[in-house]
Design an enzyme around this catalytic site. Structure first.
Site, PDB file in Angstrom:
ATOM      1  N   ALA A   1       0.940  -1.088   0.037  1.00 30.93           N
ATOM      2  CA  ALA A   1      -0.080   0.025   0.026  1.00 30.93           C
ATOM      3  C   ALA A   1       0.786   1.446  -0.093  1.00 30.93           C
ATOM      4  O   ALA A   1       1.987   1.361   0.207  1.00 30.93           O
ATOM      5  CB  ALA A   1      -0.819  -0.021   1.172  1.00 30.93           C
TER       6      ALA A   1
ATOM      7  N   GLY B   1       0.631  -5.263   0.942  1.00 30.25           N
ATOM      8  CA  GLY B   1      -0.354  -5.358   0.152  1.00 30.25           C
ATOM      9  C   GLY B   1      -0.211  -5.725  -1.200  1.00 30.25           C
ATOM     10  O   GLY B   1      -1.152  -6.597  -1.700  1.00 30.25           O
TER      11      GLY B   1
ATOM     12  N   GLU C   1       5.062  -5.243   7.288  1.00 34.65           N
ATOM     13  CA  GLU C   1       4.311  -4.021   7.786  1.00 34.65           C
ATOM     14  C   GLU C   1       4.901  -3.883   9.134  1.00 34.65           C
ATOM     15  O   GLU C   1       4.809  -2.752   9.744  1.00 34.65           O
ATOM     16  CB  GLU C   1       2.962  -4.543   7.956  1.00 34.65           C
ATOM     17  CG  GLU C   1       1.943  -4.395   6.648  1.00 34.65           C
ATOM     18  CD  GLU C   1       2.198  -5.628   5.770  1.00 34.65           C
ATOM     19  OE1 GLU C   1       2.930  -6.458   5.936  1.00 34.65           O
ATOM     20  OE2 GLU C   1       1.359  -5.980   4.766  1.00 34.65           O
TER      21      GLU C   1
HETATM   22  N1  DAK Z   1       4.530   3.245  -0.685  1.00 33.73           N
HETATM   23  C1  DAK Z   1       5.049   4.366  -1.421  1.00 33.73           C
HETATM   24  N2  DAK Z   1       6.119   4.770  -1.955  1.00 33.73           N
HETATM   25  C2  DAK Z   1       6.896   3.543  -1.983  1.00 33.73           C
HETATM   26  C3  DAK Z   1       6.424   2.405  -1.604  1.00 33.73           C
HETATM   27  C4  DAK Z   1       5.355   2.181  -0.739  1.00 33.73           C
HETATM   28  N3  DAK Z   1       4.885   1.220  -0.269  1.00 33.73           N
HETATM   29  N4  DAK Z   1       7.630   1.482  -1.791  1.00 33.73           N
HETATM   30  C5  DAK Z   1       8.499   2.009  -2.497  1.00 33.73           C
HETATM   31  N5  DAK Z   1       7.891   3.356  -2.748  1.00 33.73           N
HETATM   32  C6  DAK Z   1       8.877   4.369  -3.569  1.00 33.73           C
HETATM   33  C7  DAK Z   1       9.924   4.819  -2.569  1.00 33.73           C
HETATM   34  O1  DAK Z   1       9.595   5.954  -1.589  1.00 33.73           O
HETATM   35  C8  DAK Z   1      10.552   5.654  -3.732  1.00 33.73           C
HETATM   36  O2  DAK Z   1      10.221   6.807  -3.998  1.00 33.73           O
HETATM   37  P1  DAK Z   1      11.131   8.330  -4.056  1.00 33.73           P
HETATM   38  O3  DAK Z   1      11.946   8.242  -2.724  1.00 33.73           O
HETATM   39  O4  DAK Z   1      12.177   7.860  -5.087  1.00 33.73           O
HETATM   40  O5  DAK Z   1      10.075   9.018  -4.560  1.00 33.73           O
HETATM   41  C9  DAK Z   1      10.545   4.499  -4.807  1.00 33.73           C
HETATM   42  O6  DAK Z   1       9.541   3.963  -4.442  1.00 33.73           O
HETATM   43  C10 DAK Z   1      11.349   3.400  -5.059  1.00 33.73           C
HETATM   44  O7  DAK Z   1      11.866   3.042  -3.757  1.00 33.73           O
HETATM   45  P2  DAK Z   1      13.403   2.689  -3.198  1.00 33.73           P
HETATM   46  O8  DAK Z   1      14.442   3.697  -3.417  1.00 33.73           O
HETATM   47  O9  DAK Z   1      13.049   2.268  -1.668  1.00 33.73           O
HETATM   48  O10 DAK Z   1      13.704   1.630  -3.788  1.00 33.73           O
HETATM   49  P3  DAK Z   1      14.556   0.306  -3.460  1.00 33.73           P
HETATM   50  O11 DAK Z   1      14.862  -0.691  -4.545  1.00 33.73           O
HETATM   51  O12 DAK Z   1      15.796   0.787  -2.416  1.00 33.73           O
HETATM   52  O13 DAK Z   1      13.925  -0.701  -2.273  1.00 33.73           O
HETATM   53  C11 DAK Z   1      11.850  -1.618  -1.419  1.00 33.73           C
HETATM   54  C12 DAK Z   1      12.718  -1.312  -2.715  1.00 33.73           C
HETATM   55  C13 DAK Z   1      10.715  -2.485  -1.917  1.00 33.73           C
HETATM   56  C14 DAK Z   1      12.676  -2.810  -0.635  1.00 33.73           C
HETATM   57  C15 DAK Z   1      11.654  -0.502  -0.545  1.00 33.73           C
HETATM   58  O14 DAK Z   1      11.096   0.464  -1.348  1.00 33.73           O
HETATM   59  C16 DAK Z   1      10.521  -0.854   0.336  1.00 33.73           C
HETATM   60  O15 DAK Z   1      11.036  -1.406   1.753  1.00 33.73           O
HETATM   61  N6  DAK Z   1       9.143  -0.462   0.230  1.00 33.73           N
HETATM   62  C17 DAK Z   1       8.244  -0.604   1.333  1.00 33.73           C
HETATM   63  C18 DAK Z   1       7.673  -1.790   1.483  1.00 33.73           C
HETATM   64  C19 DAK Z   1       6.458  -2.012   2.376  1.00 33.73           C
HETATM   65  O16 DAK Z   1       6.789  -1.488   3.651  1.00 33.73           O
HETATM   66  N7  DAK Z   1       5.446  -2.478   1.991  1.00 33.73           N
HETATM   67  C20 DAK Z   1       4.406  -2.536   2.946  1.00 33.73           C
HETATM   68  C21 DAK Z   1       3.561  -1.372   2.751  1.00 33.73           C
HETATM   69  S1  DAK Z   1       2.301  -1.326   4.329  1.00 33.73           S
HETATM   70  C22 DAK Z   1      -5.392  -2.004   4.709  1.00 33.73           C
HETATM   71  C23 DAK Z   1      -4.823  -3.260   4.334  1.00 33.73           C
HETATM   72  C24 DAK Z   1      -3.665  -3.452   3.851  1.00 33.73           C
HETATM   73  C25 DAK Z   1      -2.861  -2.544   3.841  1.00 33.73           C
HETATM   74  C26 DAK Z   1      -3.227  -1.280   4.170  1.00 33.73           C
HETATM   75  C27 DAK Z   1      -4.444  -0.875   4.616  1.00 33.73           C
HETATM   76  N8  DAK Z   1      -6.678  -1.824   5.244  1.00 33.73           N
HETATM   77  C28 DAK Z   1      -7.544  -2.809   5.446  1.00 33.73           C
HETATM   78  C29 DAK Z   1      -7.052  -0.387   5.551  1.00 33.73           C
HETATM   79  C30 DAK Z   1      -1.338  -2.510   3.515  1.00 33.73           C
HETATM   80  C31 DAK Z   1      -0.376  -2.118   3.898  1.00 33.73           C
HETATM   81  C32 DAK Z   1       0.866  -2.150   3.310  1.00 33.73           C
HETATM   82  O17 DAK Z   1       1.458  -2.702   2.230  1.00 33.73           O
END
Ligand code: DAK
Length: 258
Positions: A66, A109, A132
């Site tokens: 997400a 997500g 998460e």
């Molecule tokens: N959200 C927003 N931007 C993201 C992102 C994300 N999840 N993942 C990556 N980006 C963006 C980065 O901010 C960066 O943008 P800029 O800084 O260049 O503007 C760009 O994508 C490239 O990312 P990185 O520079 O970080 O790239 P790397 O290759 O170094 O790293 C990575 C890749 C995938 C390891 C890293 O980006 C990362 O750790 N990303 C976050 C992964 C994460 O934590 N995912 C879980 C998110 S929480 C709900 C139900 C479910 C959910 C929500 C609500 N309800 C029922 C209401 C779900 C929640 C989630 O998924």
């Protein structure tokens, strides 16, 4: 219809494909992106010419979860009152089989959406995880339930409590994905499976998908009763008559999806 965050096409007869296309954010699942995905999936789902769907991203990311930047300022009540990821992408409501073609990151997500599809084809570079916990939250779109059912409690705990990531090979070994293929082949594998599904009776495929999903919802006894009901329903279809007649006449069936 024109979209900003997804690409939509039909890579083979009877197959609809939706590709997440927000590469600069690793296909983070923003609300506008999710709304577009839902609209495209709905359109394919109600198209009689489509028998199977593919949901995919790009080589580097299926989806990194997400959109954290969108969620950062949200309160619990904001999340409660806005349509959530699960409401937006309730893939279970789609009667046509959906194949996730996953390459690169399938995190949070992104992993949850892949798991809510009916099959997963992964490239060798795919990485599955539920990070998460690093954000001070937990999976909220099915991760704690679907991943646990796929890989078992011990590994699910490790993945969700320590942010352990699974490689494609591990995901295959633990039963999370159907196939793993080289990066330049995984999409063809997904299309091939989708084509096979699309070549079947849509009536039988729909009843089969429904019955399999019941295995997650009910006791064995109730699931068996559900299967029996769908089996009898299939016997009322024109496709059942055609399928059996075609077998006896040694020809390919011409499904009418009725
Ligand atoms: N959200 C927003 N931007 C993201 C992102 C994300 N999840 N993942 C990556 N980006 C963006 C980065 O901010 C960066 O943008 P800029 O800084 O260049 O503007 C760009 O994508 C490239 O990312 P990185 O520079 O970080 O790239 P790397 O290759 O170094 O790293 C990575 C890749 C995938 C390891 C890293 O980006 C990362 O750790 N990303 C976050 C992964 C994460 O934590 N995912 C879980 C998110 S929480 C709900 C139900 C479910 C959910 C929500 C609500 N309800 C029922 C209401 C779900 C929640 C989630 O998924």
């Amino acid at each position: 219809m024109t979209y900003e965050f997804i690409l939509v096409d039909q890579p083979a007869a009877g197959v609809g494909r939706v590709q997440l296309n927000r590469p600069q954010a690793l296909n983070a699942l923003s609300s506008p992106l999710l709304d577009e995905v839902m609209a495209a999936m709905r359109a394919f789902n109600s198209d009689d010419g489509i028998g199977a769907l593919i949901l995919t991203g790009n080589d580097k990311a299926f989806a990194a979860g997400a959109d954290i930047k969108e969620m950062e300022g949200k309160t619990a009540i904001d999340m409660l009152m806005t349509r959530s990821l699960t409401d937006r992408l309730d893939l279970k409501m789609h009667s046509k089989p959906i194949i996730a073609a996953v390459s690169g990151y399938a995190l949070g997500g992104g992993c949850e959406i892949a798991m809510s599809c009916d099959m997963i084809v992964a490239s060798e570079t795919a990485v599955f995880g539920q990070p998460e916990i690093n954000l001070g939250i937990l999976p909220g779109a099915g991760g704690t339930q679907r991943l646990t059912r796929s890989v078992g409690k011990a590994l699910a705990m490790e993945i969700m409590l320590t942010d352990r990531r699974l490689s494609a090979e591990e995901a295959l070994r633990y039963g999370l994905v159907n196939r793993v293929a080289p990066l330049d082949e995984y999409m063809d594998v997904a299309i091939n499976i989708a084509q096979k599904v699309a070549g079947k009776s849509q009536v039988a495929a729909r009843l089969t998908k429904e019955a399999i999903n019941q295995a997650y919802e009910t006791s064995l006894e109730t699931g068996l009763a559900f299967e029996r009901r769908n089996f009898l329903l299939a016997f009322g279809s024109e496709d059942k008559s055609e399928g059996m007649r075609a077998f006896i006449e040694k020809r390919r069936p011409a499904w009418r999806n009725r």
